[in-house]
Design an enzyme around this catalytic site. Structure first.
Site, PDB file in Angstrom:
ATOM      1  N   LYS A   1       0.815  -1.218   0.000  1.00 31.10           N
ATOM      2  CA  LYS A   1       0.000   0.000   0.000  1.00 31.10           C
ATOM      3  C   LYS A   1       0.852   1.274   0.000  1.00 31.10           C
ATOM      4  O   LYS A   1       0.390   2.339  -0.385  1.00 31.10           O
ATOM      5  CB  LYS A   1      -0.949  -0.020   1.180  1.00 31.10           C
ATOM      6  CG  LYS A   1      -1.990  -1.110   0.980  1.00 31.10           C
ATOM      7  CD  LYS A   1      -3.033  -1.170   2.045  1.00 31.10           C
ATOM      8  CE  LYS A   1      -4.122  -2.161   1.688  1.00 31.10           C
ATOM      9  NZ  LYS A   1      -3.635  -3.564   1.722  1.00 31.10           N
TER      10      LYS A   1
HETATM   11  C1  LIG Z   1      -4.346  -4.644   1.033  1.00 34.67           C
HETATM   12  C2  LIG Z   1      -3.566  -5.887   0.849  1.00 34.67           C
HETATM   13  C3  LIG Z   1      -3.954  -6.873  -0.095  1.00 34.67           C
HETATM   14  C4  LIG Z   1      -5.206  -6.752  -0.931  1.00 34.67           C
HETATM   15  O1  LIG Z   1      -5.098  -5.764  -1.913  1.00 34.67           O
HETATM   16  P1  LIG Z   1      -6.423  -5.239  -2.664  1.00 34.67           P
HETATM   17  O2  LIG Z   1      -5.958  -4.086  -3.484  1.00 34.67           O
HETATM   18  O3  LIG Z   1      -7.356  -4.812  -1.561  1.00 34.67           O
HETATM   19  O4  LIG Z   1      -6.972  -6.356  -3.461  1.00 34.67           O
HETATM   20  C5  LIG Z   1      -3.151  -7.980  -0.243  1.00 34.67           C
HETATM   21  N1  LIG Z   1      -2.045  -8.160   0.520  1.00 34.67           N
HETATM   22  C6  LIG Z   1      -1.652  -7.256   1.434  1.00 34.67           C
HETATM   23  C7  LIG Z   1      -0.439  -7.533   2.258  1.00 34.67           C
HETATM   24  C8  LIG Z   1      -2.394  -6.082   1.634  1.00 34.67           C
HETATM   25  O5  LIG Z   1      -1.997  -5.198   2.561  1.00 34.67           O
END
Ligand SMILES: *Cc1c(COP(=O)(O)O)cnc(C)c1O
Length: 495
Positions: A113
């Site tokens: 993120k």
């Molecule tokens: C947020 C997250 C996801 C999922 O991503 P999306 O964009 O919501 O599909 C997968 N793995 C990790 C470690 C995350 O923090």
């Protein structure tokens, strides 16, 4: 470029407006009215460019109302060498023949993120300036762990913006909690809520819709906004690394120009995989998308049957960032794949609201199945995969990444002749306990920080810098509130 609502219920707005608003006030999500395209030749030429150049090229296409120099400034500030490794922002690791892991977790909080949340605050800041908004923007975040810390790091000390994070008091790991409560910055607040994640999320959602409270806040010079992936400003930076990874394969001579690849993404809210799909619509040669889920496999079922049904039990897994039943960004995908048919979207999302399920028509289902595969990995499979990949290929995946690897293997059982890029979304150190258990090092340790050290010793790898010395950092936030007192807490913070 204008942005329109997936439900056809709002006027077309500029990129800056779409980012400032976060989502369509009347319900629905903002999507670009058309998708810009690159040719194979354009993509080939990207081999001479670095991450920042490619990012600028893509952002410029979508954010035509932004000043190019300011966009460049934002990109260079976000992907600065203190936040990411200087050259390799998203390293592409060859796991095995034709199998590549795209490591998206080298940012300041060790989760993918960061790639969006390091850049988005600058985009929001510029949006505020362009619109000449005379209010301070307050970003409200409900988090089950990863988003909170990434948002705090991204928005820390950005002028004109405050960020308030709510997390469930007993619902995050001690490492995740420690990451959040040790964040500095004058504009950050972190609140532990006596409740679960849904309580935090519902409270925040209700606040966005609370007209009276919003008016009151507005009279006092504030306006709320959101930093999760319903905001277009979070999605557009994610398109970049799929191009970067493809171009890297070209550079290494692993693929020829125009050669399609498979892309596998461990998926929760459908944001990351949607960004990959946008890259494809922009001209990136892709054969198939493998949408990987854990035991909360609502998307696997949907992609196989065409029925999206949330009437099921919610499971807590060792890949908690994918423990999700409402994948918000699926709405954007369905809008694009039905060629912007907002009547269908309204019908389906109305069904979802009233019945907790919807079923798409056969034509749309067939269209989706030509390009999207849904697979999942159960808890045992995920742990086995971590252990096996470490043992056989000497690579240490985190549980989310392992879900991706396993889902891909279930789809592709034979020889791999199409190269695959598997998105790796978190550092294994972020989920040390589950990883350590999976590689079967005997241990009898309770403290999460001791487990980090044990994992380091066991695997001879480096602890991610964001998690090193975390237990020695000063705690700066100690707010606690009851789940029905979130409003009062916000007022107290803003006063
Ligand atoms: C947020 C997250 C996801 C999922 O991503 P999306 O964009 O919501 O599909 C997968 N793995 C990790 C470690 C995350 O923090």
């Amino acid at each position: 470029m204008k942005y329109i609502s997936t439900r056809g219920n709002y006027k077309a707005v500029s990129g800056a407006e779409a980012i400032r608003l976060g989502m369509v006030p009347a319900g629905g999500l903002f999507v670009p009215e058309h998708i810009p395209e690159f040719t194979i030749r354009d993509i080939e030429k990207m081999q001479q460019e670095d991450y920042q150049d490619i990012a600028l090229k893509i952002l410029q296409e979508f954010l035509t109302d932004f000043n190019k120099n300011k966009l460049r400034e934002a990109i260079y500030s976000a992907y600065y060498k203190k936040s990411f490794p200087p050259r390799d922002i998203t390293p592409l690791v060859k796991l095995d023949k034709n199998k590549y892991i795209l490591e998206l977790w080298h940012g300041p909080t060790a989760a993918f993120k960061d790639l969006a949340l390091q850049l988005m605050p600058y985009l929001l800041r510029q949006s505020i300036e362009k619109i000449k908004l005379d209010k301070e923007v307050v970003i409200l975040v409900a988090t089950s762990g990863d988003t909170g810390k990434a948002a705090l790091e991204g928005f820390k000390d950005i002028p004109g913006i405050k960020v308030i994070v709510f997390f469930p008091a007993g619902g995050v790991s001690s490492i995740q909690k420690r990451q959040m409560v040790t964040t500095g910055g004058k504009n950050t607040s972190v609140v532990a809520v006596n409740g679960n994640f849904d309580d935090c999320q519902n409270a925040v959602k209700e606040l966005f819709a609370d007209k009276e409270f919003n008016e009151y806040i507005s009279e006092n010079g504030y306006q709320f906004s959101s930093a999760n992936s319903i905001n277009w400003g979070r999605l557009v930076p994610q398109i970049v690394y799929y191009f970067v990874a493809y171009v890297e394969l070209l550079k290494r001579g692993e693929i020829n120009k125009g050669q399609p690849v498979d892309i596998t993404v461990p998926t929760g809210n459908f944001g990351n995989i949607l960004a990959a799909y946008y890259a494809y619509k922009m001209g990136l040669p892709v054969n198939r998308f493998i949408c990987a889920s854990n035991e909360n496999k609502i998307l696997t079922d949907f992609l196989k049957t065409g029925v999206y049904d949330i009437n099921r039990d919610f499971k807590k897994t060792i890949s908690p960032s994918m423990d999700i039943l409402i994948s918000s960004n699926l709405e954007r995908f369905l809008f694009v794949i039905t060629a912007n048919n907002y009547n269908l979207i309204n019908q389906w999302y109305n069904d979802l609201r009233t019945k907790g399920r919807f079923q798409i028509d056969d034509k749309t289902k067939e269209k989706i199945q030509k390009i999207f595969i849904g697979e999942y990995s159960d808890e045992k499979e995920t742990k086995d995969t971590i252990g096996r990949i470490k043992k056989e290929l000497n690579y240490l995946p985190d549980p989310h990444t392992a879900v991706g690897i396993k889902a891909y293997e279930k789809y592709q059982k034979k020889n791999i002749d199409i190269p695959v890029i598997i998105a790796s979304t978190a550092s294994p150190y972020k989920f040390s306990r589950a990883v350590l258990e999976s590689i079967k090092c005997n241990f009898n340790i309770d403290d999460e920080f001791d487990i980090l050290q044990e994992l380091r010793k066991c695997t001879n790898t480096e602890i991610h810098r964001a998690l090193k010395n975390l237990n020695k950092k000063e705690v700066k936030h100690s707010r606690v509130c009851k789940k029905d007192k979130i409003k009062d807490e916000i007022l107290d913070i803003l006063q």
